[in-house]
Design a protein around this motif. Structure first.
Motif, mmCIF file in Angstrom:
data_model
loop_
_atom_site.group_PDB
_atom_site.id
_atom_site.type_symbol
_atom_site.label_atom_id
_atom_site.label_comp_id
_atom_site.label_asym_id
_atom_site.label_seq_id
_atom_site.Cartn_x
_atom_site.Cartn_y
_atom_site.Cartn_z
ATOM 1 N N VAL A 87 0.848 -1.202 0.000
ATOM 2 C CA VAL A 87 0.000 0.000 0.000
ATOM 3 C C VAL A 87 0.877 1.243 0.000
ATOM 4 O O VAL A 87 0.620 2.187 -0.747
ATOM 5 N N ALA A 88 1.913 1.263 0.814
ATOM 6 C CA ALA A 88 2.805 2.418 0.873
ATOM 7 C C ALA A 88 4.181 2.000 1.362
ATOM 8 O O ALA A 88 4.308 1.110 2.198
ATOM 9 N N ALA A 89 5.210 2.644 0.809
ATOM 10 C CA ALA A 89 6.594 2.510 1.287
ATOM 11 C C ALA A 89 7.114 3.933 1.451
ATOM 12 O O ALA A 89 7.175 4.687 0.477
ATOM 13 N N ILE A 90 7.446 4.300 2.675
ATOM 14 C CA ILE A 90 7.773 5.691 3.003
ATOM 15 C C ILE A 90 9.150 5.747 3.651
ATOM 16 O O ILE A 90 9.431 4.996 4.598
ATOM 17 N N CYS A 91 9.997 6.618 3.147
ATOM 18 C CA CYS A 91 11.345 6.751 3.689
ATOM 19 C C CYS A 91 11.280 7.356 5.090
ATOM 20 O O CYS A 91 10.676 8.406 5.302
ATOM 21 N N GLY A 92 11.893 6.677 6.054
ATOM 22 C CA GLY A 92 11.900 7.159 7.427
ATOM 23 C C GLY A 92 10.805 6.533 8.267
ATOM 24 O O GLY A 92 9.920 5.827 7.765
ATOM 25 N N THR A 93 10.845 6.836 9.556
ATOM 26 C CA THR A 93 9.858 6.293 10.495
ATOM 27 C C THR A 93 9.174 7.392 11.313
ATOM 28 O O THR A 93 8.414 7.087 12.220
ATOM 29 N N LYS A 94 9.455 8.642 10.991
ATOM 30 C CA LYS A 94 8.854 9.740 11.735
ATOM 31 C C LYS A 94 7.345 9.754 11.513
ATOM 32 O O LYS A 94 6.868 9.732 10.377
ATOM 33 N N ALA A 95 6.591 9.769 12.588
ATOM 34 C CA ALA A 95 5.135 9.647 12.506
ATOM 35 C C ALA A 95 4.521 10.733 11.626
ATOM 36 O O ALA A 95 3.653 10.453 10.789
ATOM 37 N N GLU A 96 4.954 11.973 11.811
ATOM 38 C CA GLU A 96 4.367 13.080 11.051
ATOM 39 C C GLU A 96 4.574 12.906 9.544
ATOM 40 O O GLU A 96 3.690 13.203 8.738
ATOM 41 N N THR A 97 5.753 12.412 9.156
ATOM 42 C CA THR A 97 6.055 12.200 7.735
ATOM 43 C C THR A 97 5.169 11.112 7.148
ATOM 44 O O THR A 97 4.604 11.265 6.055
ATOM 45 N N VAL A 98 5.035 10.008 7.861
ATOM 46 C CA VAL A 98 4.223 8.886 7.382
ATOM 47 C C VAL A 98 2.751 9.287 7.302
ATOM 48 O O VAL A 98 2.063 8.986 6.314
ATOM 49 N N ILE A 99 2.272 9.977 8.313
ATOM 50 C CA ILE A 99 0.864 10.417 8.330
ATOM 51 C C ILE A 99 0.580 11.338 7.147
ATOM 52 O O ILE A 99 -0.466 11.235 6.499
ATOM 53 N N ALA A 100 1.516 12.245 6.849
ATOM 54 C CA ALA A 100 1.327 13.190 5.738
ATOM 55 C C ALA A 100 1.194 12.453 4.412
ATOM 56 O O ALA A 100 0.398 12.857 3.545
ATOM 57 N N VAL A 101 1.941 11.386 4.228
ATOM 58 C CA VAL A 101 1.852 10.607 2.991
ATOM 59 C C VAL A 101 0.535 9.845 2.945
ATOM 60 O O VAL A 101 -0.161 9.839 1.911
ATOM 61 N N LEU A 102 0.158 9.214 4.026
ATOM 62 C CA LEU A 102 -1.085 8.439 4.049
ATOM 63 C C LEU A 102 -2.319 9.323 3.893
ATOM 64 O O LEU A 102 -3.367 8.845 3.449
ATOM 65 N N GLU A 103 -2.199 10.592 4.225
ATOM 66 C CA GLU A 103 -3.315 11.522 4.046
ATOM 67 C C GLU A 103 -3.628 11.767 2.575
ATOM 68 O O GLU A 103 -4.677 12.328 2.239
ATOM 69 N N LYS A 104 -2.730 11.349 1.693
ATOM 70 C CA LYS A 104 -2.978 11.476 0.255
ATOM 71 C C LYS A 104 -4.009 10.453 -0.220
ATOM 72 O O LYS A 104 -4.552 10.575 -1.311
ATOM 73 N N ILE A 105 -4.257 9.442 0.593
ATOM 74 C CA ILE A 105 -5.298 8.461 0.291
ATOM 75 C C ILE A 105 -6.645 9.054 0.704
ATOM 76 O O ILE A 105 -6.757 9.656 1.777
ATOM 77 N N PRO A 106 -7.679 8.921 -0.108
ATOM 78 C CA PRO A 106 -8.991 9.458 0.261
ATOM 79 C C PRO A 106 -9.445 8.973 1.643
ATOM 80 O O PRO A 106 -9.254 7.804 1.995
ATOM 81 N N LEU A 107 -10.040 9.878 2.415
ATOM 82 C CA LEU A 107 -10.460 9.566 3.776
ATOM 83 C C LEU A 107 -11.432 8.400 3.811
ATOM 84 O O LEU A 107 -11.408 7.587 4.752
ATOM 85 N N ALA A 108 -12.277 8.280 2.812
ATOM 86 C CA ALA A 108 -13.259 7.187 2.784
ATOM 87 C C ALA A 108 -12.560 5.827 2.777
ATOM 88 O O ALA A 108 -13.013 4.880 3.435
ATOM 89 N N LYS A 109 -11.440 5.731 2.055
ATOM 90 C CA LYS A 109 -10.691 4.473 2.016
ATOM 91 C C LYS A 109 -10.009 4.198 3.361
ATOM 92 O O LYS A 109 -9.949 3.055 3.815
ATOM 93 N N LEU A 110 -9.496 5.260 3.982
ATOM 94 C CA LEU A 110 -8.842 5.098 5.278
ATOM 95 C C LEU A 110 -9.836 4.649 6.343
ATOM 96 O O LEU A 110 -9.511 3.861 7.223
ATOM 97 N N ARG A 111 -11.054 5.150 6.257
ATOM 98 C CA ARG A 111 -12.088 4.792 7.234
ATOM 99 C C ARG A 111 -12.601 3.371 7.045
ATOM 100 O O ARG A 111 -13.217 2.798 7.939
ATOM 101 N N ASN A 112 -12.349 2.791 5.874
ATOM 102 C CA ASN A 112 -12.806 1.423 5.609
ATOM 103 C C ASN A 112 -11.867 0.374 6.183
ATOM 104 O O ASN A 112 -12.196 -0.816 6.185
ATOM 105 N N VAL A 113 -10.702 0.811 6.655
ATOM 106 C CA VAL A 113 -9.760 -0.130 7.262
ATOM 107 C C VAL A 113 -10.309 -0.554 8.623
ATOM 108 O O VAL A 113 -10.589 0.281 9.488
#
Length: 246
Positions: A87-113
């Motif tokens: 689903v995603a491969a993100i450089c680094g482990t900083k929470a803010e960086t990872v969250i910012a990338v995952l926010e590019k996924i539509p919220l409806a899809k994130l809520r379906n998890v």
């Protein structure tokens, strides 16, 4: 590119058709593969995102690909490591960086998890709660196992330091009295320190997987150090319980 660095399959194809392997490899990368037209090429060094692979059951973890560089991976558990897993491969482990990338996924899809599996890292916990608000957070049982195995090993090490001090006192006493030092040995021939060193592997395995010599060593150490047996029995109980709940 030197010929030694060319992948064996490309070198074989080049040799079969009488084509220079280095040229074939370069042509494949630059033209045939479509790499230069890849829509994610511009940000691939920072992150790769395949939102179409998202599903109700995800896992998030960190791993090192090369040179110790850590990446955060989000995968679809239902794909079982096959096609469509990433689903995603993100450089680094900083929470803010990872969250910012995952926010590019539509919220409806994130809520379906519905469930996301992760280790006990506080950073991963934060990512899971922020990015997947409807998901149940499940701690990976293998990381939980590692915690109590580490606790058993800490106890084993502390006991080994204790017996080292005992042996040092005995050596000093023998020197004062002018007599040779003969270390104490258990029935299997191990000294105190040797027993506590050699039992490390045994304490991470179920008794059904011990050899006869390992069983003998375990019987000795549990007899002399009942606190170690208590910790081991608790670990095996928790291990069995986690398998039933898996």
């Amino acid at each position: 590119m030197r010929i030694e660095t060319i992948p064996e399959n490309i070198r074989s194809i080049g040799a079969h058709y009488g084509v220079n392997g280095a040229n074939l490899s370069r042509q494949y990368e630059e033209r045939f593969s479509g790499y230069r037209c890849w829509t994610q090429l511009g940000h691939a060094e920072e992150y790769i995102l395949y939102q179409q692979n998202i599903g109700p059951n995800l896992a998030i973890d960190e791993s090192s690909l090369s040179c110790g560089e850590l990446f955060t991976f989000v995968t679809n558990c239902d794909a079982h490591g096959g096609k469509g897993s990433l689903v995603a491969a993100i450089c680094g482990t900083k929470a803010e960086t990872v969250i910012a990338v995952l926010e590019k996924i539509p919220l409806a899809k994130l809520r379906n998890v519905r469930e996301i599996t992760l280790d006990l890292s506080s950073s991963m916990m934060l990512i899971a709660h922020r990015s997947f608000p409807k998901a149940i957070v499940t701690n990976d049982r293998f990381h939980v196992h590692k915690l109590y195995y580490d606790a058993i090993d800490d106890l084993r090490i502390s006991l080994r330091w204790m017996v080292r001090d005992i042996e040092n006192e005995e050596i000093a006493r023998c020197r004062r009295e002018g007599i040779p030092y003969v270390p104490f040995r258990y029935a299997n021939g191990d000294t105190r320190k040797q027993l506590l060193a050699r039992v490390k592997y045994i304490l991470t395995r179920h008794a059904s997987k011990w050899t006869k010599s390992q069983q003998w060593r375990a019987d000795i150490i549990f007899g002399f150090y009942p606190e170690l047996k208590k910790a081991y029995d608790l670990a095996m109980f928790l291990f069995g319980l986690s398998k039933l709940c898996a």
